[in-house]
Every structure is written in C-alpha cells, then in structure tokens.
Write an enzyme that holds these catalytic residues in place. Sequence first.
Site, PDB file in Angstrom:
ATOM      1  CE  LYS A  48       2.774  -5.232   7.038  1.00 22.13           C
ATOM      2  NZ  LYS A  48       2.240  -4.832   5.721  1.00 22.13           N
ATOM      3  CD  GLU A 169       6.091  -8.767   6.238  1.00 20.97           C
ATOM      4  OE1 GLU A 169       6.183  -9.704   5.453  1.00 20.97           O
ATOM      5  OE2 GLU A 169       5.495  -7.707   5.986  1.00 20.97           O
TER       6      GLU A 169
HETATM    7  P1  ADP Z   1       4.565  -2.237   4.495  1.00 23.28           P
HETATM    8  O1  ADP Z   1       5.736  -2.531   5.357  1.00 23.28           O
HETATM    9  O2  ADP Z   1       3.269  -2.190   5.226  1.00 23.28           O
HETATM   10  O3  ADP Z   1       4.480  -3.164   3.323  1.00 23.28           O
HETATM   11  P2  ADP Z   1       5.975   0.218   3.931  1.00 23.28           P
HETATM   12  O4  ADP Z   1       6.021   0.917   5.218  1.00 23.28           O
HETATM   13  O5  ADP Z   1       7.211  -0.481   3.499  1.00 23.28           O
HETATM   14  O6  ADP Z   1       4.741  -0.769   3.888  1.00 23.28           O
HETATM   15  O7  ADP Z   1       5.631   1.265   2.790  1.00 23.28           O
HETATM   16  C1  ADP Z   1       4.454   2.059   2.756  1.00 23.28           C
HETATM   17  C2  ADP Z   1       4.359   2.716   1.407  1.00 23.28           C
HETATM   18  O8  ADP Z   1       5.288   3.773   1.300  1.00 23.28           O
HETATM   19  C3  ADP Z   1       4.650   1.794   0.241  1.00 23.28           C
HETATM   20  O9  ADP Z   1       3.775   2.128  -0.806  1.00 23.28           O
HETATM   21  C4  ADP Z   1       6.080   2.094  -0.095  1.00 23.28           C
HETATM   22  O10 ADP Z   1       6.340   1.811  -1.451  1.00 23.28           O
HETATM   23  C5  ADP Z   1       6.169   3.566   0.200  1.00 23.28           C
HETATM   24  N1  ADP Z   1       7.478   4.088   0.615  1.00 23.28           N
HETATM   25  C6  ADP Z   1       7.890   4.206   1.873  1.00 23.28           C
HETATM   26  N2  ADP Z   1       9.087   4.795   1.944  1.00 23.28           N
HETATM   27  C7  ADP Z   1       9.443   5.054   0.700  1.00 23.28           C
HETATM   28  C8  ADP Z   1      10.572   5.667   0.090  1.00 23.28           C
HETATM   29  N3  ADP Z   1      11.572   6.173   0.835  1.00 23.28           N
HETATM   30  N4  ADP Z   1      10.600   5.749  -1.236  1.00 23.28           N
HETATM   31  C9  ADP Z   1       9.590   5.263  -1.968  1.00 23.28           C
HETATM   32  N5  ADP Z   1       8.500   4.695  -1.473  1.00 23.28           N
HETATM   33  C10 ADP Z   1       8.409   4.590  -0.161  1.00 23.28           C
HETATM   34 MG    MG Z   2       7.169  -4.059   5.231  1.00 23.09          MG
END
Ligand code: ADP
Ligand code: MG
Length: 284
Positions: A48, A169
């Site tokens: 997200k 959020e």
């Molecule tokens: P949400 O907002 O739905 O909780 P995110 O978009 O923050 O999910 O993250 C999606 C996935 O990608 C997660 O597992 C997150 O840990 C990982 N992730 C995203 N960007 C990075 C990054 N730059 N380094 C490490 N992990 C990342």
């Molecule tokens: Mg998030």
Amino acid sequence: MKMVDIKDLTFKYTSAEDGLEKFAVNGVSLEVEKGEFLVVLGHNGSGKSTIAKHINALLLPTTGKVIVAGMDTSDPKNLWNIRSKAGMVFQNPDNQFVGATVEDDVAFGLENKGLPYKEMVSRVQEALSFVGMMDFKDREPARLSGGQKQRVAIAGIIAMRPSILILDEATSMLDPEGRQELIQYIEDKAIRKEYGMTVLSITHDLDEVAMSNRVLVLKQGKVESISSPRELFSRGSELVDLGLDIPFSALLTQKLKNQGLIDCEGYLTEKELVEQLWEYLSKM
Ligand code: ADP
Ligand code: MG
C-alpha cells in the site's frame, strides 16, 4: 479526467535479510478519476505505502509507469509539479513537523510556495478549523497527542490545496468519532465541493471504506480486487480472510440474510437495515 494512471507498476527492492530481490509491488494497474475517493486496503506488507509513494514520486517504478495529472513521475522535469499536485500525509506525524507552533507548521509549506501573507493567514485558519485544531494554533506540535498531531499534519497538506490528497493511515491515532468526523469533512468539503480534490486513503477503518467510491484491495503486491464498497462488503466472511474488520451493519445484514429474515443484494447501511427490519416486524 484521469488524475492517476498506474500502468503495470512493479517495484523491486533488495532484501536486507538475504540479499535477494523481492517485489513490494508486482504488476499493479490502477486508474483514479478526478474527484474520486479511493480507499486502499490490504494486510501489512501488501504494498500500500509503496504504491502511495509512487504517486508523489518519492519512489520511481522498477518497471511500468505512473502518470499523475498527465505527468510521468519518472521524468525529473515533472518532479516539482507532481509534488505540488499530490500531497501526502504519513502515519507517523512526528516526522512531518517543521514549525515551532501548530500555526507556523501549517504555514510552512505555504511560505515556501511564496503565497501573499493575507492568503496564507486565511488558508492556515481555514485548514486548522477544517481539522478542528484552531484552539491549538499557538501550541508546540511535539507536545500534542498522537491524534492531534495527525490532525495538524493533515491541515498542513490541506492548506496547500493539492489536487490529490494521499492519506497513508494518516488518521490511525484518532478516536473513531474524531476520525469519522474528519473523513466526513474531507468527503463533504474537499472532495465534493470546494476544492474538487481526488483522495486516495490507505486505511483500516471500514466506516471510511463505506464512504468511498471504490476500494482497491492489495494482496502480496498485487491487485486482489477493485470494487465498490457495497460489492466488497457483500463478500461477507471472505473479508475476514483478507484481514479486514467488517462493519457492524454489514455483519448484521449477512447474519439476517443467512437466517432468511431479509433479502437484499450486497449489504445494507444502518438506516436501510432499520427500515427492512421494521417492514419485517410489521408483517409479523
Ligand atoms: P504496506 O504499506 O501495505 O504495509 P509496504 O508498501 O510498506 O506495505 O511494503 C511492502 C513490502 O515491501 C513489505 O514487505 C516491505 O517490508 C517491503 N519493502 C518495501 N520497500 C522496501 C525497501 N526499500 N527496503 C526493504 N523492504 C521494502
Ligand atoms: Mg504502509
């Protein structure tokens, strides 16, 4: 008019744990119309925030394209323009304050825009009233409660009058009543009437879902579904599998349908439920 056009977006990152490449977002396409109120749902880690950050060019696609108000985010020439069109409020308000007082903080972005003083003062007042924080204008942001900080962070972005408001959020620390009030206000004023904003809100609050035009559900970086709130709620017990809390009225509709007491498509609002039950009872 398309405000956001995401075409087959993929975002890969290298995992710190095992050094392997992983997908945070994997082949997502999405169009958001001007004036639309879109809610994004999904488990933690479903991608997200990664999608949201692509909309104001905080992240750039590994593959695919993100077009915001007709501008490609991967073209550096568009960066300033995109950032001024798409305003984003994050979950943790502490990282978003720059001013010594609430008022200064909300004014900060406007000062940078070089707005005339009078216009600035009126926008700050309007934005603070919008989020119910006028009485706190001389307070220090750091000393506010979590929910109050979130209100101020939202005011700061609203004052900028972005074409697209992205809430990641951003109302999570508000009590349910405060959140409902604020979202209702955003819906009434910002989206429908005065500013004609487009809103993309990442939330767990299913009352907010009920007020939206469409709901995107993400699952492991992919689109699980895009539907109307009504269609989504009609999925009944499946929603639990998606990790979503079902609103009381939808849950009750489902139970009454299962018992054969009411007959309807999808789910009913509280008011509709009362009407249906009244009709049923008066036939007894
Ligand atoms: P949400 O907002 O739905 O909780 P995110 O978009 O923050 O999910 O993250 C999606 C996935 O990608 C997660 O597992 C997150 O840990 C990982 N992730 C995203 N960007 C990075 C990054 N730059 N380094 C490490 N992990 C990342
Ligand atoms: Mg998030």
